[in-house]
Scaffold this active site. Sequence first.
Site, PDB file in Angstrom:
ATOM      1  CG  ASN A 182      -1.963  -0.876   1.119  1.00  0.00           C
ATOM      2  OD1 ASN A 182      -3.066  -0.947   0.462  1.00  0.00           O
ATOM      3  ND2 ASN A 182      -1.752  -2.131   1.620  1.00  0.00           N
ATOM      4  CG  HIS A 212       8.964   0.272   3.364  1.00  0.00           C
ATOM      5  ND1 HIS A 212       8.401  -0.647   2.650  1.00  0.00           N
ATOM      6  CD2 HIS A 212       8.370   0.154   4.612  1.00  0.00           C
ATOM      7  CE1 HIS A 212       7.485  -1.315   3.095  1.00  0.00           C
ATOM      8  NE2 HIS A 212       7.481  -0.880   4.258  1.00  0.00           N
TER       9      HIS A 212
HETATM   10  N1  LIG Z   1      -0.784   2.226   3.945  1.00  0.00           N
HETATM   11  C1  LIG Z   1       0.121   1.362   4.771  1.00  0.00           C
HETATM   12  O1  LIG Z   1       1.242   1.962   4.853  1.00  0.00           O
HETATM   13  C2  LIG Z   1      -0.136   0.112   5.204  1.00  0.00           C
HETATM   14  C3  LIG Z   1      -1.593  -0.578   4.975  1.00  0.00           C
HETATM   15  N2  LIG Z   1      -1.597  -1.509   5.415  1.00  0.00           N
HETATM   16  C4  LIG Z   1      -3.089  -2.095   5.349  1.00  0.00           C
HETATM   17  O2  LIG Z   1      -3.892  -1.765   6.305  1.00  0.00           O
HETATM   18  C5  LIG Z   1      -5.167  -2.765   6.462  1.00  0.00           C
HETATM   19  C6  LIG Z   1      -5.075  -3.369   7.803  1.00  0.00           C
HETATM   20  O3  LIG Z   1      -4.035  -4.098   8.318  1.00  0.00           O
HETATM   21  P1  LIG Z   1      -4.106  -5.153   9.429  1.00  0.00           P
HETATM   22  O4  LIG Z   1      -4.683  -4.589  10.421  1.00  0.00           O
HETATM   23  O5  LIG Z   1      -2.632  -5.388   9.653  1.00  0.00           O
HETATM   24  O6  LIG Z   1      -4.644  -6.309   8.541  1.00  0.00           O
HETATM   25  P2  LIG Z   1      -5.136  -7.962   9.382  1.00  0.00           P
HETATM   26  O7  LIG Z   1      -5.274  -8.698   8.271  1.00  0.00           O
HETATM   27  O8  LIG Z   1      -4.893  -7.999  10.714  1.00  0.00           O
HETATM   28  O9  LIG Z   1      -6.775  -7.272   9.654  1.00  0.00           O
HETATM   29  C7  LIG Z   1      -7.659  -6.968   8.617  1.00  0.00           C
HETATM   30  C8  LIG Z   1      -9.059  -7.119   9.161  1.00  0.00           C
HETATM   31  O10 LIG Z   1      -9.915  -6.511   8.219  1.00  0.00           O
HETATM   32  C9  LIG Z   1     -11.103  -7.366   8.453  1.00  0.00           C
HETATM   33  N3  LIG Z   1     -11.940  -7.397   7.000  1.00  0.00           N
HETATM   34  C10 LIG Z   1     -11.413  -7.656   5.749  1.00  0.00           C
HETATM   35  N4  LIG Z   1     -12.563  -7.367   4.731  1.00  0.00           N
HETATM   36  C11 LIG Z   1     -13.239  -6.821   5.511  1.00  0.00           C
HETATM   37  C12 LIG Z   1     -14.691  -6.380   5.062  1.00  0.00           C
HETATM   38  N5  LIG Z   1     -15.074  -6.465   3.854  1.00  0.00           N
HETATM   39  N6  LIG Z   1     -15.456  -5.671   6.185  1.00  0.00           N
HETATM   40  C13 LIG Z   1     -14.923  -5.482   7.592  1.00  0.00           C
HETATM   41  N7  LIG Z   1     -13.930  -6.165   7.776  1.00  0.00           N
HETATM   42  C14 LIG Z   1     -13.067  -6.855   7.064  1.00  0.00           C
HETATM   43  C15 LIG Z   1     -10.680  -8.689   8.805  1.00  0.00           C
HETATM   44  O11 LIG Z   1     -11.546  -9.521   9.116  1.00  0.00           O
HETATM   45  P3  LIG Z   1     -12.092 -10.969   8.907  1.00  0.00           P
HETATM   46  O12 LIG Z   1     -11.737 -11.887  10.017  1.00  0.00           O
HETATM   47  O13 LIG Z   1     -13.560 -11.068   8.790  1.00  0.00           O
HETATM   48  O14 LIG Z   1     -11.333 -11.558   7.559  1.00  0.00           O
HETATM   49  C16 LIG Z   1      -9.613  -8.525   9.499  1.00  0.00           C
HETATM   50  O15 LIG Z   1     -10.140  -8.363  10.858  1.00  0.00           O
HETATM   51  C17 LIG Z   1      -4.498  -3.960   5.299  1.00  0.00           C
HETATM   52  O16 LIG Z   1      -5.153  -3.689   4.179  1.00  0.00           O
HETATM   53  C18 LIG Z   1      -2.750  -3.781   5.041  1.00  0.00           C
HETATM   54  O17 LIG Z   1      -2.596  -4.258   3.994  1.00  0.00           O
HETATM   55  C19 LIG Z   1      -0.888  -2.423   6.466  1.00  0.00           C
HETATM   56  C20 LIG Z   1       0.386  -1.747   6.462  1.00  0.00           C
HETATM   57  C21 LIG Z   1       0.837  -0.530   5.993  1.00  0.00           C
HETATM   58  O1  LIG Z   2       3.523  -2.179   6.704  1.00  0.00           O
HETATM   59  C1  LIG Z   2       4.389  -2.104   5.748  1.00  0.00           C
HETATM   60  O2  LIG Z   2       5.593  -2.136   6.046  1.00  0.00           O
HETATM   61  C2  LIG Z   2       3.868  -1.955   4.590  1.00  0.00           C
HETATM   62  C3  LIG Z   2       2.553  -2.568   4.060  1.00  0.00           C
HETATM   63  O3  LIG Z   2       2.266  -3.799   4.925  1.00  0.00           O
HETATM   64  C4  LIG Z   2       1.899  -1.896   2.992  1.00  0.00           C
HETATM   65  O4  LIG Z   2       2.392  -0.937   2.507  1.00  0.00           O
HETATM   66  O5  LIG Z   2       0.732  -2.519   2.662  1.00  0.00           O
END
Ligand SMILES: NC(=O)C1=CN([C@@H]2O[C@H](COP(=O)(O)OP(=O)(O)OC[C@H]3O[C@@H](n4cnc5c(N)ncnc54)[C@H](OP(=O)(O)O)[C@@H]3O)[C@@H](O)[C@H]2O)C=CC1
Ligand SMILES: O=C([O-])CC(=O)C(=O)O
Length: 260
Positions: A182, A212
């Site tokens: 992301n 990164h």
């Molecule tokens: N911008 C950035 O720099 C970063 C972004 N991210 C992103 O942040 C997001 C969250 O990360 P993280 O908390 O670690 O992820 P996790 O996998 O720990 O948690 C994701 C949660 O989202 C729920 N979920 C999935 N789809 C839906 C939906 N349609 N409606 C409601 N709940 C849903 C899952 O529940 P269920 O149990 O139902 O599957 C799970 O509880 C991810 O998309 C990740 O890629 C992470 C790191 C860096």
């Molecule tokens: O948390 C990170 O290092 C990066 C990541 O997962 C994302 O960008 O989706």
Amino acid sequence: MKIGIIGGGTVATFLIKSINVDQRLPGCTVDSVFLRSADVAEAWERDYGTRAFTEMEAFLSSGIDIVVEAATVEAVRDYAELVISKRKDLVIISVGALVDQELYDRLNEICRQLGTHIHLPSGAIGGLDVIHSAMALGQLDEVSLTTRKPPASLLGRQLDAKEVVFDGTATEAISRFPKNINVAIVLSLAGLGCDNTRVKIVADPEATKNIHTIEAVGSFGKMNIQLENDPMPDNPKTSYLAALSVLSTLKKQTERISIG
Ligand SMILES: NC(=O)C1=CN([C@@H]2O[C@H](COP(=O)(O)OP(=O)(O)OC[C@H]3O[C@@H](n4cnc5c(N)ncnc54)[C@H](OP(=O)(O)O)[C@@H]3O)[C@@H](O)[C@H]2O)C=CC1
Ligand SMILES: O=C([O-])CC(=O)C(=O)O
């Protein structure tokens, strides 16, 4: 400020512990969460005393002021438009969904019409302020990101030696690694766009952190930033800094002087 969270994973759990249990954002509470499963919703109500919904309309009508998406790129595609149409400001951490220019333009237009805002936290990287400043007069020539993570996070399996698993544009990177890169999309949106931002992803068996490296060249000069991020224990794909950046974005909503 009453906060609603979409998702119940690593970032969502960090937020509710920081805000409701440790009270790190005075004047703010996580009031409601939206979850996909009734069992998980029951557990959240029991463990944190927050209201948990499995119906999006009910969640959005629960009196919350701002929604935090902490789920997946699919959840952004499914719910972002509805959230802002209900005049709720929205924080998106699964920024990868905004690689879709049509979705980006549609969300932007709804926000413009209704006076709502979408906030994209800096997530697991830094230096977006520099990229933004460099773009003020459009004088940015090159931006690249190299991400190094343990193979299990990227491929779901181990490797014996370091391997470049991707080399291409941010657009292609997020379609191949939607849970890991992301950061490439927020970097692209701040700078040269998703087709003009280069991304390299390295699976490294020796990596214990999510690393990164961002390089940028423009009329301002050069930038080279390296983050060596500690992973979240419950989801090593996600860096602790990403969760902190969501908390910091929420904190900024309560402040009158904005920095950067
Ligand atoms: N911008 C950035 O720099 C970063 C972004 N991210 C992103 O942040 C997001 C969250 O990360 P993280 O908390 O670690 O992820 P996790 O996998 O720990 O948690 C994701 C949660 O989202 C729920 N979920 C999935 N789809 C839906 C939906 N349609 N409606 C409601 N709940 C849903 C899952 O529940 P269920 O149990 O139902 O599957 C799970 O509880 C991810 O998309 C990740 O890629 C992470 C790191 C860096
Ligand atoms: O948390 C990170 O290092 C990066 C990541 O997962 C994302 O960008 O989706």
